[in-house]
Design a protein around this motif. Structure first.
Motif, short mmCIF file in Angstrom:
data_model
loop_
_atom_site.label_atom_id
_atom_site.label_comp_id
_atom_site.label_asym_id
_atom_site.label_seq_id
_atom_site.Cartn_x
_atom_site.Cartn_y
_atom_site.Cartn_z
N LEU A 193 -10.67 -12.83 -4.16
CA LEU A 193 -10.89 -11.77 -5.16
C LEU A 193 -12.17 -11.99 -5.93
O LEU A 193 -12.89 -11.05 -6.27
N ALA A 194 -12.47 -13.26 -6.24
CA ALA A 194 -13.72 -13.54 -6.97
C ALA A 194 -14.92 -13.13 -6.14
O ALA A 194 -15.91 -12.61 -6.65
N VAL A 215 -5.61 -8.56 6.38
CA VAL A 215 -4.80 -7.54 5.71
C VAL A 215 -3.42 -7.45 6.35
O VAL A 215 -2.39 -7.41 5.68
N ALA A 216 -3.39 -7.41 7.71
CA ALA A 216 -2.11 -7.33 8.42
C ALA A 216 -1.24 -8.55 8.10
O ALA A 216 -0.01 -8.44 7.91
N ARG A 228 -3.39 -7.48 -10.17
CA ARG A 228 -3.32 -8.90 -9.87
C ARG A 228 -2.20 -9.58 -10.65
O ARG A 228 -2.04 -9.36 -11.85
N LEU A 229 -1.42 -10.37 -9.92
CA LEU A 229 -0.34 -11.18 -10.49
C LEU A 229 0.82 -10.35 -11.02
O LEU A 229 1.65 -10.84 -11.78
N SER A 247 -3.68 -7.14 -3.83
CA SER A 247 -5.00 -6.98 -4.46
C SER A 247 -6.10 -7.30 -3.46
O SER A 247 -7.12 -6.61 -3.38
N ILE A 248 -5.90 -8.35 -2.66
CA ILE A 248 -6.90 -8.71 -1.64
C ILE A 248 -6.98 -7.62 -0.58
O ILE A 248 -8.07 -7.24 -0.14
N CYS A 249 -5.82 -7.10 -0.15
CA CYS A 249 -5.82 -5.99 0.81
C CYS A 249 -6.64 -4.82 0.28
O CYS A 249 -7.42 -4.19 1.00
#
Length: 719
Positions: A555-556, A616-617, A667-668, A687-689
């Motif tokens: 994410l960063a 993502v998957a 996030r979280l 969030s990463i997806c």
């Protein structure tokens, strides 16, 4: 029986009030879109019907009365206007409203100006401006001051007109209304024309024309009409009467499309005036005749007299002195010298000119004495006519004195005109300076805000770094001092990551660290019966922490713009098969049945980073493994439209509540206890997806699944 009656009456009253509210809403919609006279008549009938119901609120009643009054002014039915506005005034005695108090005075001022009573309009317009200013209704305040400036201009009070226009412009800027600012500029150009600053006036009109294409479509025709009028007046002041007539003719064409009868009448009068200046008297007479017919239909007596005055001037220029004299004498008897100042002065001086050309010096002198209170309207002309009249009567000494007064008046007029020009130009310069200062102040404010934001981020960064250092010291202080230095190095690199996330992470890490510390202390003091089981728990906790840190890093990277994609062109069908194959075995190991649905994807290409899509998957399948009841079902589906390819990932129960659904990509975020850290998730997978999909220029959305759980839908643009 009585109870039943009251129930019926209550239900009937509620239904009646609801019906009235619907009718009122329809009235408002129609009032905002009136175009023809027929539509305005229909609206007046509806207004009367609404007022008869007596079921409107006070604010609704005020709206209907005010709108009906405006329509009547537009239609020229002034007696009905007076009635509506009187009812509005009575209504305002029972409830206080600065807005409608202002609108009441504005409407009365508007009606007075429409009837040619500019002197009478001024106190109403001043009161309206004060009410709107108190209520901070900047748009209405600007309109009121524009009307006030127009009234002052008609009375030749240019200084007061300029002050009113400055107030109007200030209110328009506060309202951030570009069209109002254009209207003020248009009125200023009219003042420039009156002060013989024709070039400046034309410059403003040309600037207005350049702005018109950028205005909303529905208002372009109005502004084109207004600008053509200004150009026509400017060319008339320059003596270019043929050009002026052409522009007034364009104005008349637009007036007819806009169904403004009174506007048509005024424009026809101006067209006739230009034809008189060109000595095309027959054509001028046709325009004046059409103007009179419209004004007679609208029943606006002062406007009729004004047009008849222009016709008398035409007779005078044609040499038809007797007809001009008879007409002007009739007009004078119908005008009030104290109320109709401009109209009386114009007709009177034309009559005096006629007397002088007929050698009727006594009558001319007598009329000059009557017009004496109005001599300041055009003092040079007054003394010029007086000199001719006295000379004709044989009073050479008086004529000589009058001629001296005429020359002095011309001198003072030039001086006063110069002062007024200076005032207008200084006012414009002050406005431009004020705009520049406003822009500078806004720029400084934006810079200060940016500096404050930067300082806040730096503070967050420092706090985040300290939290990470403390975290790793607690975990590895006794066992791996060498690794602590290595982790500190990574922490220093993490300064470039988004700082706000780190503050949230501190809370998420506090619980697992406490558990680790507890187990370590238990091992240290030999308080556990099964050390191997404890080591297994510690490893699991450490794995969870490593997963959380990995997700944070992803994410960063996305937040700081270092999230790199290795884009390649892939066949959508093959890519989908790869993704389905990746997750099928993993889901089966956790007692989840995978159903694959695939639409035809012939020759459909995607430009993507396949590794990131596999990530993502994996995240989505991991989400289902952690949060789906076993045994369960997962459906992986692909389809496409003309622009995008759509991947959807659905799982079975438990689902997510409507309140939690919009927050899933935060996030979280956790919905409830069933989705806890103990299940192994980092809380950052979705969030990463989202970041990966957005980096590909796509969209990701969450909704309820038909299987009873959660559905994630991903849209990626075609190559």
């Amino acid at each position: 029986m009585r109870i039943a009656f009251f129930v019926f009456y209550a239900l009937f009253s509620v239904a009646a009030i609801g019906s009235v509210n619907v009718e009122f809403d329809e009235f408002k919609v129609q009032a905002e879109s009136l175009k023809s006279s027929k539509e305005r008549q229909v609206l007046l009938k509806k207004a009367d019907d609404l007022l008869k119901t007596r079921q409107l609120t006070q604010m609704q009643t005020a709206y209907v009365l005010h709108r009906a009054g405006l329509v009547c002014i537009r239609e020229g039915c002034f007696e009905q206007t007076v009635t509506y506005l009187a009812r509005l005034e009575t209504l305002l005695e029972s409830f206080e409203s600065l807005e409608y108090s202002g609108k009441l005075n504005l409407s009365r001022g508007n009606m007075a100006m429409t009837r040619g009573n500019h002197f009478e309009a001024i106190p109403y317009l001043i009161a309206a401006s004060n009410f709107f200013e108190q209520a901070e209704l900047h748009t209405l305040s600007s309109h009121a001051n524009r009307f006030l400036a127009h009234a002052y201009q008609q009375l030749n009070k240019y200084s007061d007109a300029v002050i009113a226009l400055d107030a109007s412009l200030e209110a328009a800027v506060k309202a951030e209304n570009v069209q109002l600012e254009m209207a003020v500029a248009r009125q200023k150009s009219a003042i420039y024309t009156s002060l013989d600053l024709i070039e400046k006036s034309l410059e403003i009109q040309l600037q207005q024309l350049q702005k018109i294409p950028y205005l909303p479509q529905k208002s372009q025709e109005f502004w084109m009409n207004d600008t053509f009028w200004g150009l026509a007046e400017s060319y008339a002041a320059l003596g270019e009467h043929a050009k002026s007539y052409d522009y007034f003719n364009k104005v008349h064409d637009i007036d007819k499309r806009l169904n403004g009868k009174q506007d048509q009448a005024v424009t026809l009068r101006k067209m006739g005036e230009q034809k008189v200046a060109l000595k095309q008297f027959e054509r001028a007479a046709e325009h004046f005749k059409l103007s009179l017919a419209i004004l007679a239909e609208l029943d606006i007596p002062l406007a009729v007299l004004d047009t008849q005055t222009y016709i008398s001037e035409m007779y005078l220029r044609e040499g038809k002195l007797q007809i001009a004299q008879d007409t002007l004498e009739t007009i004078i008897t119908q005008l009030d010298i104290t109320k109709n100042i401009n109209a009386y002065a114009r007709a009177s001086y034309l009559l005096i000119d006629t007397y002088l050309q007929n050698a009727l010096y006594e009558q001319a002198h007598r009329q000059l004495l009557i017009t004496e209170p109005l001599k300041n309207k055009d003092i040079a002309k007054h003394y010029g006519f007086l000199a001719q009249a006295l000379q004709g009567k044989g009073d050479l000494e008086g004529a000589f004195e009058a001629q001296n007064q005429m020359h002095l008046a011309y001198k003072n007029k030039m001086k006063e005109q110069g002062s007024l020009k200076t005032l207008v130009l200084a006012s414009e310069s002050e406005y431009v300076t004020g705009q520049l200062e406003l822009k500078q102040a806004r720029a400084e404010q934006a810079l200060l805000k940016a500096e404050q934001t930067l300082t806040r981020y730096i503070g967050f960064s420092i706090v985040a770094v300290l939290l990470f250092i403390i975290l790793f010291v607690l975990v590895f202080t006794r066992q791996r001092r060498a690794r602590l230095e290595q982790e500190a190095k990574h922490l220093n690199q993490a300064l470039e990551l988004k700082k706000q996330l780190l503050a949230d992470v501190s809370h998420e890490l506090r619980t697992p660290l406490a558990v680790l510390k507890l187990h370590l202390e238990a091992l240290e003091h030999n308080l556990v019966s099964d050390p191997q089981a404890t080591y297994k728990v510690l490893n699991q906790r450490l794995d969870n922490l490593n997963l959380l840190i990995s997700d944070i890093y992803e994410l960063a990277q996305a937040d700081t713009g270092t999230f790199n994609l290795n884009l390649e062109t892939h066949d959508a069908s093959e890519l989908f098969d790869d993704l389905a194959g990746q997750i099928e075995d993993v889901l089966c190991e956790h007692d989840l049945h995978l159903e694959v649905k695939k639409s035809p994807l012939d020759k459909v290409l995607l430009e993507v980073d396949s590794a990131r899509l596999h990530q993502v998957a994996a995240n989505l399948s991991r989400n289902s493994i952690h949060y789906t009841d076993k045994p369960g079902e997962v459906c992986f589906e692909v389809s496409h439209t003309e622009q995008v390819v759509i991947f959807s990932f659905s799982d079975s129960s438990p689902g997510v509540s409507d309140q939690d659904l919009p927050h899933l990509f935060e996030r979280l975020f956790r919905c409830d206890k069933s989705r806890s850290r103990d299940l192994g998730g980092s809380g950052l997978g979705l969030s990463i997806c989202e970041k990966v999909v957005e980096a590909h220029g796509g969209e990701i959305n969450a909704s309820h699944s038909e299987l009873g759980g959660l559905k994630i839908e991903i849209k990626l643009p075609k190559a």
